[in-house]
Design a protein around this motif. Sequence first.
Motif, PDB file in Angstrom:
ATOM      1  N   ASP A  43       1.217 -12.383   4.815  1.00  0.00           N
ATOM      2  CA  ASP A  43       2.411 -12.772   5.560  1.00  0.00           C
ATOM      3  C   ASP A  43       3.373 -11.605   5.745  1.00  0.00           C
ATOM      4  OD1 ASP A  43       1.687 -15.607   5.551  1.00  0.00           O
ATOM      5  OD2 ASP A  43       2.080 -15.502   3.402  1.00  0.00           O
ATOM      6  N   LEU A  44       3.181 -10.544   4.927  1.00  0.00           N
ATOM      7  CA  LEU A  44       4.109  -9.406   4.976  1.00  0.00           C
ATOM      8  C   LEU A  44       3.371  -8.175   4.445  1.00  0.00           C
ATOM      9  CD1 LEU A  44       7.324  -8.669   5.148  1.00  0.00           C
ATOM     10  CD2 LEU A  44       7.240  -8.863   2.683  1.00  0.00           C
ATOM     11  N   ILE A  45       3.634  -7.030   5.062  1.00  0.00           N
ATOM     12  CA  ILE A  45       3.027  -5.778   4.579  1.00  0.00           C
ATOM     13  C   ILE A  45       4.150  -4.815   4.189  1.00  0.00           C
ATOM     14  CG2 ILE A  45       1.597  -3.772   5.200  1.00  0.00           C
ATOM     15  CD1 ILE A  45       0.044  -5.607   7.110  1.00  0.00           C
ATOM     16  N   VAL A  46       3.964  -4.179   3.044  1.00  0.00           N
ATOM     17  CA  VAL A  46       4.926  -3.161   2.585  1.00  0.00           C
ATOM     18  C   VAL A  46       4.153  -1.867   2.385  1.00  0.00           C
ATOM     19  CG1 VAL A  46       6.592  -2.519   0.803  1.00  0.00           C
ATOM     20  CG2 VAL A  46       6.240  -4.926   1.348  1.00  0.00           C
ATOM     21  N   THR A  47       4.633  -0.805   3.006  1.00  0.00           N
ATOM     22  CA  THR A  47       4.012   0.505   2.771  1.00  0.00           C
ATOM     23  C   THR A  47       5.058   1.411   2.147  1.00  0.00           C
ATOM     24  OG1 THR A  47       4.657   1.499   4.883  1.00  0.00           O
ATOM     25  CG2 THR A  47       2.624   0.215   4.878  1.00  0.00           C
ATOM     26  N   SER A  48       4.587   2.463   1.495  1.00  0.00           N
ATOM     27  CA  SER A  48       5.536   3.478   1.048  1.00  0.00           C
ATOM     28  C   SER A  48       4.987   4.846   1.381  1.00  0.00           C
ATOM     29  CB  SER A  48       5.830   3.360  -0.449  1.00  0.00           C
ATOM     30  OG  SER A  48       4.732   3.803  -1.203  1.00  0.00           O
ATOM     31  N   GLY A  49       5.901   5.753   1.670  1.00  0.00           N
ATOM     32  CA  GLY A  49       5.543   7.129   1.985  1.00  0.00           C
ATOM     33  C   GLY A  49       5.279   7.305   3.474  1.00  0.00           C
ATOM     34  N   GLY A  50       5.321   8.571   3.893  1.00  0.00           N
ATOM     35  CA  GLY A  50       4.900   8.917   5.252  1.00  0.00           C
ATOM     36  C   GLY A  50       5.817   8.451   6.366  1.00  0.00           C
ATOM     37  N   VAL A  51       7.114   8.255   6.069  1.00  0.00           N
ATOM     38  CA  VAL A  51       7.995   7.774   7.136  1.00  0.00           C
ATOM     39  C   VAL A  51       9.069   8.781   7.545  1.00  0.00           C
ATOM     40  CG1 VAL A  51       7.684   5.327   6.630  1.00  0.00           C
ATOM     41  CG2 VAL A  51       9.543   6.574   5.511  1.00  0.00           C
ATOM     42  N   SER A  52       9.024   9.970   6.929  1.00  0.00           N
ATOM     43  CA  SER A  52      10.076  10.905   7.349  1.00  0.00           C
ATOM     44  C   SER A  52       9.520  11.846   8.410  1.00  0.00           C
ATOM     45  CB  SER A  52      10.684  11.609   6.134  1.00  0.00           C
ATOM     46  OG  SER A  52       9.707  11.900   5.186  1.00  0.00           O
ATOM     47  N   TYR A  70       2.659  15.419   7.912  1.00  0.00           N
ATOM     48  CA  TYR A  70       1.573  14.484   7.597  1.00  0.00           C
ATOM     49  C   TYR A  70       2.102  13.071   7.386  1.00  0.00           C
ATOM     50  CZ  TYR A  70      -0.886  18.834   7.037  1.00  0.00           C
ATOM     51  OH  TYR A  70      -1.426  20.058   7.279  1.00  0.00           O
ATOM     52  N   ASP A  71       3.192  12.754   8.021  1.00  0.00           N
ATOM     53  CA  ASP A  71       3.777  11.423   7.834  1.00  0.00           C
ATOM     54  C   ASP A  71       3.037  10.420   8.709  1.00  0.00           C
ATOM     55  OD1 ASP A  71       5.500  11.983   5.796  1.00  0.00           O
ATOM     56  OD2 ASP A  71       7.091  12.677   7.116  1.00  0.00           O
ATOM     57  N   VAL A  72       1.874  10.019   8.187  1.00  0.00           N
ATOM     58  CA  VAL A  72       0.943   9.238   9.002  1.00  0.00           C
ATOM     59  C   VAL A  72       1.400   7.814   9.264  1.00  0.00           C
ATOM     60  CG1 VAL A  72      -1.120  10.512   8.371  1.00  0.00           C
ATOM     61  CG2 VAL A  72      -0.394   8.569   6.981  1.00  0.00           C
ATOM     62  N   VAL A  73       2.191   7.237   8.349  1.00  0.00           N
ATOM     63  CA  VAL A  73       2.607   5.852   8.582  1.00  0.00           C
ATOM     64  C   VAL A  73       3.372   5.795   9.897  1.00  0.00           C
ATOM     65  CG1 VAL A  73       4.053   3.977   7.731  1.00  0.00           C
ATOM     66  CG2 VAL A  73       2.668   5.284   6.137  1.00  0.00           C
ATOM     67  N   LYS A  74       4.263   6.727  10.019  1.00  0.00           N
ATOM     68  CA  LYS A  74       5.066   6.774  11.228  1.00  0.00           C
ATOM     69  C   LYS A  74       4.182   7.007  12.460  1.00  0.00           C
ATOM     70  CE  LYS A  74       9.391   8.755  12.611  1.00  0.00           C
ATOM     71  NZ  LYS A  74      10.367   9.782  12.384  1.00  0.00           N
ATOM     72  N   GLN A  75       3.272   7.969  12.356  1.00  0.00           N
ATOM     73  CA  GLN A  75       2.365   8.251  13.485  1.00  0.00           C
ATOM     74  C   GLN A  75       1.568   7.023  13.891  1.00  0.00           C
ATOM     75  OE1 GLN A  75      -0.472  11.385  12.844  1.00  0.00           O
ATOM     76  NE2 GLN A  75       1.100  12.707  11.939  1.00  0.00           N
ATOM     77  N   VAL A  76       0.968   6.368  12.899  1.00  0.00           N
ATOM     78  CA  VAL A  76       0.066   5.261  13.203  1.00  0.00           C
ATOM     79  C   VAL A  76       0.848   4.059  13.714  1.00  0.00           C
ATOM     80  CG1 VAL A  76      -1.474   3.555  12.140  1.00  0.00           C
ATOM     81  CG2 VAL A  76      -1.766   5.990  11.637  1.00  0.00           C
ATOM     82  N   LEU A  77       1.923   3.724  13.034  1.00  0.00           N
ATOM     83  CA  LEU A  77       2.628   2.493  13.383  1.00  0.00           C
ATOM     84  C   LEU A  77       3.408   2.624  14.674  1.00  0.00           C
ATOM     85  CD1 LEU A  77       3.735   1.190   9.909  1.00  0.00           C
ATOM     86  CD2 LEU A  77       1.883   0.379  11.357  1.00  0.00           C
ATOM     87  N   GLU A  78       3.855   3.822  14.991  1.00  0.00           N
ATOM     88  CA  GLU A  78       4.562   3.984  16.256  1.00  0.00           C
ATOM     89  C   GLU A  78       3.639   3.618  17.413  1.00  0.00           C
ATOM     90  OE1 GLU A  78       6.303   7.897  16.056  1.00  0.00           O
ATOM     91  OE2 GLU A  78       8.304   7.062  15.691  1.00  0.00           O
ATOM     92  N   LEU A  88       0.826  -1.204   0.000  1.00  0.00           N
ATOM     93  CA  LEU A  88       0.000   0.000   0.000  1.00  0.00           C
ATOM     94  C   LEU A  88       0.857   1.250   0.000  1.00  0.00           C
ATOM     95  CD1 LEU A  88      -0.574   1.518   3.080  1.00  0.00           C
ATOM     96  CD2 LEU A  88      -1.300  -0.808   3.496  1.00  0.00           C
ATOM     97  N   SER A  89       0.273   2.293  -0.560  1.00  0.00           N
ATOM     98  CA  SER A  89       0.955   3.587  -0.626  1.00  0.00           C
ATOM     99  C   SER A  89       0.199   4.566   0.237  1.00  0.00           C
ATOM    100  CB  SER A  89       0.930   4.127  -2.057  1.00  0.00           C
ATOM    101  OG  SER A  89       1.579   3.241  -2.919  1.00  0.00           O
ATOM    102  N   THR A  90       0.899   5.582   0.690  1.00  0.00           N
ATOM    103  CA  THR A  90       0.209   6.636   1.431  1.00  0.00           C
ATOM    104  C   THR A  90       0.530   7.988   0.825  1.00  0.00           C
ATOM    105  OG1 THR A  90       2.046   6.943   2.956  1.00  0.00           O
ATOM    106  CG2 THR A  90       0.358   5.343   3.589  1.00  0.00           C
ATOM    107  N   GLY A  91      -0.441   8.864   0.854  1.00  0.00           N
ATOM    108  CA  GLY A  91      -0.229  10.222   0.373  1.00  0.00           C
ATOM    109  C   GLY A  91      -1.528  10.801  -0.168  1.00  0.00           C
ATOM    110  N   SER A  92      -1.914  11.953   0.340  1.00  0.00           N
ATOM    111  CA  SER A  92      -3.169  12.567  -0.092  1.00  0.00           C
ATOM    112  C   SER A  92      -3.050  13.189  -1.478  1.00  0.00           C
ATOM    113  CB  SER A  92      -3.605  13.642   0.916  1.00  0.00           C
ATOM    114  OG  SER A  92      -3.890  13.024   2.143  1.00  0.00           O
ATOM    115  N   ASP A 145      -3.420  10.588   3.588  1.00  0.00           N
ATOM    116  CA  ASP A 145      -2.697  10.845   4.844  1.00  0.00           C
ATOM    117  C   ASP A 145      -3.696  11.104   5.967  1.00  0.00           C
ATOM    118  OD1 ASP A 145      -0.060  10.615   3.812  1.00  0.00           O
ATOM    119  OD2 ASP A 145      -0.284  12.579   2.871  1.00  0.00           O
ATOM    120  N   ASP A 146      -4.372  10.068   6.378  1.00  0.00           N
ATOM    121  CA  ASP A 146      -5.403  10.161   7.407  1.00  0.00           C
ATOM    122  C   ASP A 146      -5.226   8.935   8.301  1.00  0.00           C
ATOM    123  OD1 ASP A 146      -7.692   9.674   8.848  1.00  0.00           O
ATOM    124  OD2 ASP A 146      -9.081  10.067   7.202  1.00  0.00           O
TER     125      ASP A 146
END
Length: 440
Positions: free
Chosen positions: A271-280, A284-292, A209-213, A254-255
């Motif tokens: 078995d594995l999830i790959v995301t892109s974007g939102g880690v810096s 609005y770097d939501v991947v980092k916010q949510v996964l942390e 999955l990708s992230t970005g509004s 980015d929600d």
Amino acid sequence: MPSSEARVPSPDARMWSVDEHLADVLAAVRPLAPVELPLLDAQGCLLAEDIVATGDLPPFDNSSMDGYAVRTADTDGATERYPSVLAVVGDIAAGPGELPRISSGQAARIMTGAPLPPGAEGVAPVEWTDGGSGLAAAADRMAARASAEVQVFRPVEAGAHIRRRGSDVAAGDTVLAAGSVLGPTRIGLLAAIGRATVRVCPQPRVAVLSTGSELVPPGEPVGPGQISESNSYALTAAAREAGAVAHRIGAVPDDPDRLRAVLEEQLGRVDLIVTSGGVSVGAYDVVKQVLEQYGEVDFRRLRMQPGKPQGFGRIGPGAGIPLLALPGNPVSAYISFELFVRPAIRAMAGAGQVHRPMVRAVCTASLRSPAGRRQFLRGSYRPPAPGRGEPGTVAPVGGPGSHLVGPLAQANCLIVVGEETTATDPGALLHVVLLEEPSR
Ligand code: AMP
Ligand code: MG
């Protein structure tokens, strides 16, 4: 929700080397438990067992030609002018059926793959004969095939045009070793030796999955500030090429709530999830916010370029699903996939060799590289001429910008410039990671 200070790395925050991060990822993944699958469901999987043939192939002596099964002594000295004339005592098609015994002066018509009849020692291909239209009266042939005759124009040696039992595969042979990838020819071999199912390491199921509004699906109108989403396509294709059964989820805005919902939905399925974007460190770097908040995903900075910010951890029940959160820039995402996700997928698929081949090549251009970073530049690698031992050559393709998807699509390798190297002259010998088999 973590405080904004927590998301901004302090200048002395630990930076990971590429090798440390890779080792951390590989230490957390295991080959998936083997399963018994029907042959075609096992395509692309690696064998989890050695395959031993239980019977011979071919299972019986049979003809490799359409022709006449004969005794060799009967055709000694046969020529066009002085053919051997033999009584045709049977007609043997491929498949089950009674076999005539061939005695002196006799032959049997035989088809490719049909069992050799007792008494016969070789097969005269139909091209070496008159095809049975010779001396026998037409009426005889109509009445009873057995009374027909055939002229043979050449001597037939013992064993001629016979495929001997066990000459392909002998009972007890190990025909495929554990770890072999099941492609079409191997699936065919398994069927040929009578296997209907096979024990394999399943292909990892991967969600991308990708992230970005700002992202819109390709094909849809691109409004101001928007771009066509591409990472989920490149990464899904790369995951499939690595041996995964990958599915593309596409772009999530980015929600945090939307992202959480999408992730939860995938947890029991893959078995594995790959995301892109939102880690810096963007606002609005939501991947980092949510996964942390899941607690098991670590966001770190790597001493590499591109691809500095990376997330890795395990989520879901029992923290069982590995997740790699890649940076969003398309080149960074792809290179991160190549370096970290591909080996993880291959390890889960049971592969012995998880890495791309790496060779040394003479770089035709001068390069600049930031100090303290391992740089991965896109390159065009040319292998040495066949038989020449010296290294091939490599030229950079496009610049180092991590948004440059045009040159990326022209590259066939990554040029690796070490952490300590800040500049190289033309002619420098550098490592390159081969992304595809080089064409010669
Ligand atoms: P991010 O890591 O989310 O800050 O994204 C970095 C850059 O990559 C931005 O210019 C994004 O627009 C771009 N980007 C992020 N995700 C994608 C994607 N899935 N497809 C294309 N470009 C992307
Ligand atoms: Mg983004």
